[in-house]
Design a protein around this motif. Sequence first.
Motif, PDB file in Angstrom:
ATOM      1  N   ALA A   1      46.437  48.117  38.548  1.00 26.25           N
ATOM      2  CA  ALA A   1      45.819  48.592  39.908  1.00 26.25           C
ATOM      3  C   ALA A   1      44.849  49.488  39.646  1.00 26.25           C
ATOM      4  N   VAL A   2      44.896  50.195  38.616  1.00 26.27           N
ATOM      5  CA  VAL A   2      43.469  51.112  38.415  1.00 26.27           C
ATOM      6  C   VAL A   2      42.499  50.305  37.899  1.00 26.27           C
ATOM      7  N   GLU A   3      42.679  49.456  36.760  1.00 29.66           N
ATOM      8  CA  GLU A   3      41.768  48.687  36.591  1.00 29.66           C
ATOM      9  C   GLU A   3      40.922  47.750  37.585  1.00 29.66           C
ATOM     10  N   LEU A   4      41.821  47.275  38.434  1.00 33.19           N
ATOM     11  CA  LEU A   4      41.180  46.299  39.640  1.00 33.19           C
ATOM     12  C   LEU A   4      40.238  47.269  40.432  1.00 33.19           C
ATOM     13  N   VAL A   5      40.861  48.489  40.891  1.00 32.96           N
ATOM     14  CA  VAL A   5      40.079  49.133  41.632  1.00 32.96           C
ATOM     15  C   VAL A   5      38.768  49.543  41.056  1.00 32.96           C
ATOM     16  N   ASP A   6      38.701  50.173  39.851  1.00 29.85           N
ATOM     17  CA  ASP A   6      37.520  50.577  39.165  1.00 29.85           C
ATOM     18  C   ASP A   6      36.617  49.167  38.901  1.00 29.85           C
ATOM     19  N   THR A   7      37.102  48.125  38.431  1.00 30.34           N
ATOM     20  CA  THR A   7      36.338  46.816  38.115  1.00 30.34           C
ATOM     21  C   THR A   7      35.682  46.548  39.428  1.00 30.34           C
ATOM     22  N   MET A   8      36.475  46.260  40.590  1.00 29.53           N
ATOM     23  CA  MET A   8      35.800  45.798  41.641  1.00 29.53           C
ATOM     24  C   MET A   8      34.528  46.667  42.315  1.00 29.53           C
ATOM     25  N   ARG A   9      34.879  47.970  42.174  1.00 29.93           N
ATOM     26  CA  ARG A   9      33.795  49.006  42.662  1.00 29.93           C
ATOM     27  C   ARG A   9      32.509  48.870  41.588  1.00 29.93           C
ATOM     28  N   ALA A  10      32.799  48.799  40.405  1.00 30.82           N
ATOM     29  CA  ALA A  10      31.747  48.771  39.407  1.00 30.82           C
ATOM     30  C   ALA A  10      31.021  47.251  39.531  1.00 30.82           C
ATOM     31  N   ALA A  11      31.740  46.345  39.722  1.00 35.63           N
ATOM     32  CA  ALA A  11      30.930  44.780  40.154  1.00 35.63           C
ATOM     33  C   ALA A  11      30.096  44.835  41.313  1.00 35.63           C
ATOM     34  N   ASP A  12      30.920  45.596  42.339  1.00 38.39           N
ATOM     35  CA  ASP A  12      30.079  45.833  43.591  1.00 38.39           C
ATOM     36  C   ASP A  12      28.816  46.152  43.462  1.00 38.39           C
ATOM     37  N   SER A  13      28.818  47.265  42.558  1.00 38.59           N
ATOM     38  CA  SER A  13      27.605  48.219  42.450  1.00 38.59           C
ATOM     39  C   SER A  13      26.326  47.413  41.808  1.00 38.59           C
ATOM     40  N   ILE A  14      26.809  46.088  40.937  1.00 38.31           N
ATOM     41  CA  ILE A  14      25.707  45.273  40.359  1.00 38.31           C
ATOM     42  C   ILE A  14      25.721  43.972  41.006  1.00 38.31           C
ATOM     43  N   GLY A  15      26.511  43.798  42.004  1.00 36.58           N
ATOM     44  CA  GLY A  15      26.416  42.532  42.782  1.00 36.58           C
ATOM     45  C   GLY A  15      26.739  41.270  42.068  1.00 36.58           C
ATOM     46  N   ASN A  16      27.764  41.672  41.099  1.00 37.34           N
ATOM     47  CA  ASN A  16      28.184  40.625  40.321  1.00 37.34           C
ATOM     48  C   ASN A  16      29.676  40.438  40.081  1.00 37.34           C
ATOM     49  N   ASN A  17      30.490  39.652  40.644  1.00 35.28           N
ATOM     50  CA  ASN A  17      31.930  39.678  40.615  1.00 35.28           C
ATOM     51  C   ASN A  17      32.570  38.941  39.543  1.00 35.28           C
ATOM     52  N   ALA A  18      31.820  38.362  38.521  1.00 30.78           N
ATOM     53  CA  ALA A  18      32.389  37.852  37.252  1.00 30.78           C
ATOM     54  C   ALA A  18      33.291  38.710  36.493  1.00 30.78           C
ATOM     55  N   SER A  19      32.904  39.893  36.410  1.00 35.60           N
ATOM     56  CA  SER A  19      34.060  40.737  35.794  1.00 35.60           C
ATOM     57  C   SER A  19      35.222  41.009  36.292  1.00 35.60           C
ATOM     58  N   VAL A  20      35.319  40.904  37.789  1.00 32.39           N
ATOM     59  CA  VAL A  20      36.574  41.003  38.568  1.00 32.39           C
ATOM     60  C   VAL A  20      37.262  39.523  38.269  1.00 32.39           C
ATOM     61  N   ALA A  21      36.748  38.653  38.229  1.00 34.53           N
ATOM     62  CA  ALA A  21      37.481  37.206  37.916  1.00 34.53           C
ATOM     63  C   ALA A  21      38.124  37.402  36.416  1.00 34.53           C
ATOM     64  N   GLN A  22      37.207  37.844  35.431  1.00 34.85           N
ATOM     65  CA  GLN A  22      37.819  37.757  34.280  1.00 34.85           C
ATOM     66  C   GLN A  22      38.933  38.863  34.168  1.00 34.85           C
ATOM     67  N   MET A  23      38.854  39.864  34.508  1.00 34.17           N
ATOM     68  CA  MET A  23      40.032  40.764  34.775  1.00 34.17           C
ATOM     69  C   MET A  23      41.160  40.342  35.181  1.00 34.17           C
ATOM     70  N   LEU A  24      41.129  39.781  36.228  1.00 33.84           N
ATOM     71  CA  LEU A  24      42.096  39.166  36.931  1.00 33.84           C
ATOM     72  C   LEU A  24      42.884  38.027  36.231  1.00 33.84           C
ATOM     73  N   THR A  25      42.168  37.130  35.680  1.00 35.29           N
ATOM     74  CA  THR A  25      42.636  36.213  34.702  1.00 35.29           C
ATOM     75  C   THR A  25      43.204  36.789  33.468  1.00 35.29           C
ATOM     76  N   ALA A  26      42.608  37.850  32.706  1.00 36.49           N
ATOM     77  CA  ALA A  26      43.507  38.253  31.874  1.00 36.49           C
ATOM     78  C   ALA A  26      44.510  38.878  32.015  1.00 36.49           C
ATOM     79  N   TRP A  27      44.688  39.769  33.073  1.00 41.95           N
ATOM     80  CA  TRP A  27      45.906  40.179  33.719  1.00 41.95           C
ATOM     81  C   TRP A  27      46.994  39.300  33.927  1.00 41.95           C
TER      82      TRP A  27
END
Length: 155
Positions: free
Chosen positions: A99-125
């Motif tokens: 949950a913490v990583e999801l929120v933090d990664t979504m926030r960071a990905a949004d700040s750079i306009g690239n959601n690839a890291s969110v998809a990668q994190m979800l797949t890993a979990w």
Amino acid sequence: MSADNAAVNFSELVNKNKQTLARLKESPRLLLHRRDGEDLVLTTAAKAEQDQTVVSAASRMLSAMARREPGSMELLLDILPEAFPWVRFLPEPDVHAFAVELVDTMRAADSIGNNASVAQMLTAWQHTAEVHSDPVLLAALTQDHGTDYGPVRHP
């Protein structure tokens, strides 16, 4: 892709570009099947911008909600199994870490306009949950084999 999206072979775009592009008036996206590569998605710039605006808004709302009050993290933890049924296989501390990583990664990905890291994190979990769902696999991967081959050299 959802059923409301049209799909054509890439060659149709090349050979019948006007007719193929006209299909974007009927469908928000056009899936282009390629024989020698990964399929592509064609959409309008306005639709892509709308999609990014929605993802950004959801990311910001989730982040703000999770940080607003102490009880909001518990709410997030309660709804995670509905959004991601596979979290039921994760140990309790891992659900919180996810949950913490999801929120933090979504926030960071949004700040750079690239959601690839969110998809990668979800797949890993999700893969982690798959391991926890199989007792034989979990035992094989967590078992101490008693053999240490020493440090690994850098390639």
